[in-house]
Design a protein around this motif. Structure first.
Motif, short mmCIF file in Angstrom:
data_model
loop_
_atom_site.label_atom_id
_atom_site.label_comp_id
_atom_site.label_asym_id
_atom_site.label_seq_id
_atom_site.Cartn_x
_atom_site.Cartn_y
_atom_site.Cartn_z
N VAL A 298 -2.71 5.62 -9.95
CA VAL A 298 -2.87 6.91 -8.61
C VAL A 298 -2.51 7.49 -8.98
O VAL A 298 -1.18 7.68 -9.07
CB VAL A 298 -2.28 5.86 -7.33
N HIS A 299 -3.36 8.69 -9.63
CA HIS A 299 -1.73 10.21 -10.43
C HIS A 299 -1.28 11.16 -9.36
O HIS A 299 -1.04 11.79 -9.94
CB HIS A 299 -3.70 10.82 -10.91
N ALA A 300 -1.78 10.80 -8.24
CA ALA A 300 -1.59 12.09 -7.06
C ALA A 300 -0.54 11.38 -5.98
O ALA A 300 -1.54 10.98 -4.95
CB ALA A 300 -2.20 13.09 -6.61
N PRO A 301 0.18 10.39 -5.71
CA PRO A 301 0.63 9.91 -5.08
C PRO A 301 0.00 10.96 -3.30
O PRO A 301 1.09 11.18 -3.66
CB PRO A 301 1.81 9.71 -4.46
N ILE B 150 0.88 -1.01 0.16
CA ILE B 150 0.13 0.14 -0.15
C ILE B 150 0.80 1.35 -0.32
O ILE B 150 0.45 2.15 -0.87
CB ILE B 150 -0.77 0.05 1.07
N THR B 151 2.09 1.28 0.36
CA THR B 151 2.46 2.46 0.54
C THR B 151 3.21 2.48 -0.06
O THR B 151 3.81 3.94 -0.55
CB THR B 151 3.67 2.55 2.24
N ALA B 152 4.03 1.54 -1.20
CA ALA B 152 4.78 1.52 -2.45
C ALA B 152 4.23 2.24 -3.23
O ALA B 152 4.51 3.31 -4.00
CB ALA B 152 5.49 0.72 -2.61
N ILE B 153 3.11 2.29 -3.26
CA ILE B 153 2.04 2.43 -4.68
C ILE B 153 1.83 3.92 -4.21
O ILE B 153 1.46 4.46 -5.32
CB ILE B 153 1.06 0.68 -5.07
N PHE B 154 0.72 3.63 -3.05
CA PHE B 154 -0.57 4.72 -2.94
C PHE B 154 0.19 6.11 -2.68
O PHE B 154 0.19 7.12 -2.67
CB PHE B 154 -1.06 4.27 -2.07
N GLN B 155 1.77 5.87 -1.60
CA GLN B 155 2.42 6.97 -0.78
C GLN B 155 3.42 7.05 -1.62
O GLN B 155 3.57 8.30 -2.16
CB GLN B 155 2.48 6.43 0.27
N LEU B 156 4.33 6.04 -2.26
CA LEU B 156 5.35 6.49 -2.84
C LEU B 156 5.53 6.28 -4.65
O LEU B 156 6.46 6.80 -4.80
CB LEU B 156 6.40 5.58 -2.41
N GLY B 157 4.27 5.38 -5.35
CA GLY B 157 3.89 5.96 -6.53
C GLY B 157 4.43 5.30 -6.53
O GLY B 157 5.05 5.03 -8.69
N PHE B 158 5.21 3.77 -6.63
CA PHE B 158 4.90 2.83 -7.61
C PHE B 158 4.33 2.49 -8.52
O PHE B 158 3.13 1.25 -7.68
CB PHE B 158 6.28 2.05 -6.67
N LEU B 159 4.17 1.90 -9.40
CA LEU B 159 3.71 1.44 -10.43
C LEU B 159 1.97 2.11 -10.14
O LEU B 159 0.51 1.60 -10.51
CB LEU B 159 3.06 -0.33 -10.11
N SER B 160 1.89 3.20 -10.02
CA SER B 160 0.77 4.71 -9.47
C SER B 160 -0.04 4.47 -11.22
O SER B 160 -0.96 3.93 -10.70
CB SER B 160 1.16 5.81 -9.44
N ASP B 161 0.46 4.48 -12.13
CA ASP B 161 -0.43 4.30 -13.25
C ASP B 161 -0.86 3.63 -13.47
O ASP B 161 -1.90 3.40 -13.41
CB ASP B 161 0.80 4.71 -14.66
#
Length: 833
Positions: free
Chosen positions: A681-684, A666-677
């Motif tokens: 998740v356009h705004a981590p 959760i932290t990696a994707i939604f906070q740090l932006g890893f694989l956010s696209d």
């Protein structure tokens, strides 16, 4: 319990239309109560008693007109040019129309407000220039007086030297008198200027502090109208928000785009969108693969959807009495669908296998309900315990979410053990494939899969150690990002990129500064009431102390309380609301104690940033208590079920590993932006503040579900004489297929919510899907069997004194199978649900 469920299952199969009709009647009743009593869902999160809510309450109680909620209407020109006079007039006309909407107390005209701000700043600047000019004139006059005195002194000395002093004495005396009179006038003028300069200096300070606050951007291309409501935002009805949105959309001002802020434009998230439907479709495919028929695949879906309907309508019927956050029913739908499909699948799968072994239809339904249904009840209870325990957090909306989720799980259990048997009685042998029915008709019954075979050869100890070590290391690597986890509440930046709330947020950040989207409300409690003539000086002194902290773009005085013993300020941070810098600013302001003429002042802070800090602190404080309660009660349930100490302990340790890895993802994707696209998740930013505790409760309950369904098969094989390590492999082989399908179904349902447009639903959907994926496929199917193999006989150790006092719940239904055999030889089927 198993015997009772057996009777319920047989009754439901025989009186199928009665049971089906009763559930349809319940659905109708809940629909009627929903229509009659349901209230409006709130899109705002109400916090418990925190420093933020206390400051908000103080503002509402003590400050005139400060108790209502606020939103903004953001206007910008399409081409980036300054507003024309015609555009300004149309925007002002729109503001007037919005001001007439119910529950709207005031709407500021950004152009008039900016003109007043500019005028006030200009007046202060003019006053300062006049003061400086006046002081310059006085200095010049003083220089003349000083020069005159010096000249008289020189004349007196020269006359004394020349012997003419007596003749000019009267003339010198008259000149000195004129100089004295001039000096007296200068002193009077200087005293008057100094008296006038004190408030002017205060005005200069206040002007400089508020200089960063604007309602029209510097380039004149954007404007912000503040909308003040008579009620808090969370009490604002959807009708009022819709009316404002309609007025804004229908304004159609040429060359101008209008965006209501998140507080106004935020809508209730959809319960079933494309992503959610896709998740259900994937679940249907998994059901078809396991059960082999379209009819079989449809039954769990139908019962789960009916259960979701009953649970959701029943819960929302109370939304007129209790404030429901919009995300609350969505969580109930998530859980209701996931566990409803799974629980029904377990019973149907058991029933199918018994039919293929030649069992009588009604007896098979009853036995499946008494065995798999019994496991379903115990598994569901662990989920309900974990969800209801959310009420100990003291966070009202969180406790309500847990309660609604628990209701959804309870209805799913009731549906599984009553409606599923009724539907199985209705469809009869058609639950089997055609070739299975043909083979059964020819007397070719399926073999008893309880027997130990070559497939059940245990893994090697080396293999167990290897997979255990690799699995633990992999989960710890996934958990690493969780060390950087920051918590917060969603803001406009997390909304969909095409939504009005996001566009309003972006325009304000770009044209006015990042902190403009998250102003802080600071209340200064004074040691004594301030007099009216000292108000500005007090505001300037406190405002300057706030500004000196740093990280502040503007400090704008709002006013004094009714008793004049508190002052309020709007503080515009230099950074966005969820940034670490803003969080530090909030902490520093709360620790600041400015000294004024009256004594020491204490500060309180409210706003989005402070709210995020407060709820994170609140949940951090209650998390240990919550974990102790949930884990303690669930451990007790598992000890009773498995009659072992080490099995529940390994189950809990495995859950801790999968939970930490889930937090890392959760932290990696939604906070740090890893694989956010990939996940939209356009705004981590910070992780949703209540997600960790929600995920902990739900995932713990679901993890214990799969623990129960897999390990109960191991226990049954061990109880029937199989060596401990052989029993481990036998139970894993027997239960792996159906548990895999059940996990895929649950992951699919949760994953469907990842693509929700709502910033609150998206991370919850991901967290639950990822958590189930790790726990089911890594912990329950890899680590737990390896640990059980290494423990061997010790896995089932239980002190004798405890063995004597524990009730025998027979979760596997072994006693029931012996008393109600489905064919000539007792079948100890280890393929539990």
């Amino acid at each position: 319990m198993a015997e009772l469920l057996f009777r319920i299952g047989r009754f439901a199969a025989r009186r199928r239309w009665t049971v089906i009709g009763a559930w349809l009647g319940v659905l109708v009743v809940t629909a009627v109560t929903y229509v009659s009593f349901a209230g409006t869902l709130s899109s705002s999160i109400t916090l418990p008693d925190t420093p933020t809510t206390r400051v908000s309450g103080q503002l509402e109680r003590d400050f005139e007109g400060a108790g209502g909620g606020n939103g903004t209407i953001v206007a910008e020109t399409s081409d980036g040019s300054a507003f024309t006079d015609a555009q300004q007039r149309e925007i002002t006309a729109l503001i007037d129309r919005i001001g007439e909407v119910d529950d709207v107390s005031d709407v500021t005209d950004p152009f008039a407000t900016q003109e007043q701000l500019d005028s006030s700043a200009e007046q202060v600047a003019d006053g300062q220039r006049q003061l400086e000019d006046g002081l310059a004139q006085l200095d010049a006059a003083q220089a003349q007086v000083d020069a005159g005195r010096e000249a008289i002194t020189d004349q007196r000395a020269q006359a004394r030297e020349d012997g003419t002093l007596r003749s000019i004495r009267d003339q010198l005396a008259e000149a000195e008198q004129q100089l004295d009179e001039g000096q007296a006038e200068i002193d009077r003028q200087r005293e008057r200027v100094e008296q006038e300069s004190a408030p002017l200096e205060v005005g200069v300070v206040l002007s400089e502090l508020s200089a960063g606050y604007r309602t029209v951007s510097q380039d004149g291309s954007a404007a912000v109208a503040n909308v003040t409501f008579t009620v808090p935002i969370n009490e604002l009805t959807a009708e009022v928000k819709t009316e404002i949105e309609d007025l804004t959309t229908g304004a159609d001002i040429a060359g101008v785009e209008l965006h209501p802020s998140q507080e106004i434009a935020q809508t209730v998230p959809s319960i079933l969108g494309p992503g959610e439907i896709a998740g259900v479709v994937i679940a249907a495919i998994a059901l078809f693969v396991v059960l082999g028929t379209v009819l079989g695949a449809a039954l769990p879906l139908v019962t789960a959807l009916l259960g979701v309907g009953v649970a959701s309508l029943a819960s929302l019927s109370f939304s007129g009495l209790v404030e429901f956050v919009s995300v609350t029913p969505v969580l109930g739908v998530m859980l209701g669908l996931a566990v409803g499909i799974d629980y029904s699948l377990f019973i149907i799968n058991r029933h199918r296998r018994q039919l293929m072994q030649g069992a009588d239809l009604h007896d098979s339904v009853g036995l499946a309900n008494g065995t798999s249904g019994n496991a379903v009840v115990f598994a569901g209870v662990t989920v309900i315990v974990a969800l209801l325990a959310l009420n100990v957090t003291g966070v009202g909306f969180l406790g309500l979410m847990g309660t609604v989720g628990a209701v959804a799980v309870l209805v799913a259990i009731l549906m599984a053990v009553t409606l599923t048997p009724a539907v199985l009685g209705l469809v009869g042998p058609r639950i089997l494939r055609k070739r299975e029915r043909a083979r059964l008709a020819a007397g070719d019954e399926a073999p008893d899969d309880a027997a130990i075979t070559e497939r059940d050869e245990p893994m090697t100890t080396r293999h167990a150690l290897t997979v255990l070590a690799l699995g633990v290391v992999a989960l710890l690597v996934l958990a690493a990002p969780a060390t950087q986890m920051r918590l917060g509440l969603p803001d406009g930046s997390t909304q969909p990129e095409d939504s009005p709330g996001f566009l309003a947020h972006e325009v304000q950040a770009d044209k006015f500064g990042e902190g403009f989207n998250g102003p802080l409300l600071v209340v200064a409690d004074l040691p004594a009431p301030v007099a009216e003539d000292g108000l500005l000086a007090e505001q300037a002194a406190i405002g300057q102390a706030i500004d000196d902290v740093g990280g502040v773009d503007a400090v704008v005085p709002i006013g004094a309380s009714r008793d004049a013993d508190a002052l309020a300020f709007q503080v515009i941070p230099s950074y966005w609301p969820s940034s670490e810098a803003t969080a530090r600013l909030v902490d520093e302001l709360r620790g600041l104690t400015p000294s004024t003429a009256g004594g020491e002042v204490t500060l309180g802070v409210a706003g989005n940033a402070s709210a995020g800090i407060d709820i994170s602190d609140k949940l951090s404080d209650v998390l240990p208590v919550y974990l102790a309660l949930v884990v303690g009660l669930s451990m007790l349930i598992l000890v009773v079920v498995f009659r072992s100490i080490l099995v529940p302990l390994t189950a809990t340790l495995g859950f801790v590993l999968s939970l930490l890895a889930t937090f890392g993802g959760i932290t990696a994707i939604f906070q740090l932006g890893f694989l956010s696209d990939l996940f939209g998740v356009h705004a981590p930013g910070p992780v949703l503040s209540f997600l960790p505790i929600i995920a902990t409760g739900i995932l713990f309950g679901l993890a214990m579900d799969y623990q129960l369904f897999l390990v109960s098969g191991m226990r049954e094989a061990y109880a029937h004489g199989a060596p401990a390590r052989v029993a481990v492999q036998h139970g894993l082989n027997a239960g792996r297929a159906v548990v895999t399908a059940a996990a895929i179904i649950m992951i699919s349902v949760f994953a469907g919510f990842i693509f929700s447009h709502d910033a609150t639903i998206k991370p919850i959907g991901f967290g639950l899907a990822f958590g189930v994926l790790l726990d089911a496929f890594v912990v329950r199917m890899v680590l737990i069997p390896a640990a059980m193999h290494l423990l061997g006989e010790h896995a089932w150790w239980l002190p004798r004194w405890l063995d004597r006092i524990l009730p025998d719940v027979d979760v596997e239904g072994a006693k029931l199978e012996r008393s109600h055999p489905v064919h000539s030889a007792p079948t100890h089927d280890t393929m539990h649900p």
